[in-house]
Design an enzyme around this catalytic site. Structure first.
Site, PDB file in Angstrom:
ATOM      1  N   GLU A 115     -10.174  -4.812  -3.801  1.00  0.00           N
ATOM      2  CA  GLU A 115      -9.137  -5.835  -3.930  1.00  0.00           C
ATOM      3  C   GLU A 115      -8.617  -5.902  -5.362  1.00  0.00           C
ATOM      4  OE1 GLU A 115      -8.869  -8.643  -0.627  1.00  0.00           O
ATOM      5  OE2 GLU A 115     -10.715  -9.408  -1.528  1.00  0.00           O
ATOM      6  N   GLU A 135     -15.866  -6.085   4.745  1.00  0.00           N
ATOM      7  CA  GLU A 135     -16.083  -7.505   5.033  1.00  0.00           C
ATOM      8  C   GLU A 135     -16.227  -7.812   6.523  1.00  0.00           C
ATOM      9  OE1 GLU A 135     -14.292  -7.668   0.875  1.00  0.00           O
ATOM     10  OE2 GLU A 135     -14.262  -6.347   2.614  1.00  0.00           O
TER      11      GLU A 135
END
Length: 259
Positions: A115, A135
């Site tokens: 990210e 995730e």
């Protein structure tokens, strides 16, 4: 000016270049909250210093660039339904930094590490680098902008592959899809990143910053980030979001219920 940064995040000024190092190699350069505060302070200083034109960020050692938040640090917050994100729903990593940021990726660049990477401009990777967003395997989502930025930066199908399967891709594939600019041997990653920084520093700094600002602002991502922030709580407030990180910490397979 002394920023009083933690030893786990270092900030050096090398001429026109700011070199930042995520310095927690024994933990695969996973972030703690203290480190995130330190990184924000370092980038604020970099952004405000007219003598610094380009930032290079890397991870200590050769195992990882960054693997996101340390699960032990994040688990209590996730269990309470905290997305571990910015208070401003329209803000994501580095989106208001218009000076160029170069990543030197040596090893794993996964979860929050990927990210962060999506907010950087030039990416140099080692041959053994790995990229992924795992995730969903643990019942949560990468709500740091990946749902918006990743499909903008790589083909839709590959973005969905990373977001929906949680599986990693290697450096060669990352280069083939345009996620990174160059792949080099592990001992050349930082050297190559610094060489790109020096090359950019040969150009007019105002022109470079303006070119990046126009490109970033033209994406108009702020409303999209607000959308991500507004929908994400349905996951982070769920029982699965408590079970997944708990299972990760206990080194077992999670028992998801869809609730």
């Amino acid at each position: 000016m002394s920023l009083n940064l933690p030893a786990t995040f270092t900030y050096e000024k090398k001429g026109r270049i700011a070199l930042m190092t995520i310095n927690r190699p024994d933990a695969y350069n996973a972030f703690t909250r203290e480190m995130l505060v330190g990184m924000d302070a370092a980038f604020d200083d970099f952004n405000a210093d007219p003598d610094l034109w380009v930032a290079v960020i890397t991870g200590a050692g050769n195992k990882a660039f960054c693997t996101g938040m340390d699960i032990k640090d994040a688990l209590p917050a996730i269990a309470a339904g905290d997305q571990m994100g910015y208070d401003d729903p329209a803000k994501r990593p580095f989106q208001n930094i218009f000076k160029p940021i170069i990543a030197a990726v040596n090893g794993f660049c996964i979860a929050g590490g990927l990210e962060f990477l999506q907010g950087m401009d030039i990416r140099i990777a080692s041959e053994h680098a790995q990229f992924g967003l795992g995730e969903v395997k643990w019942g949560v989502i990468p709500a740091g902008g990946s749902h918006i930025r990743l499909p903008q930066q790589i083909p839709w199908a590959v973005a969905m592959e990373l977001l929906l399967t949680g599986q990693n891709i290697d450096a060669k594939r990352a280069y083939d899809i345009g996620l990174v600019n160059k792949v080099v041997p592990a001992d050349k990653v930082l050297e190559e990143a610094m060489a790109w920084a020096e090359k950019i520093c040969e150009n007019g700094p105002l022109a470079v910053r303006t070119a990046k600002e126009i490109a970033v602002r033209a994406l108009n991502n702020e409303p999209k980030f607000v959308l991500e922030k507004s929908i994400a709580p349905r996951v982070f407030n769920s029982e699965d979001a408590k079970e997944g990180p708990r299972a990760f910490a206990e080194k077992r397979k999670p028992n998801f219920t869809g609730r």
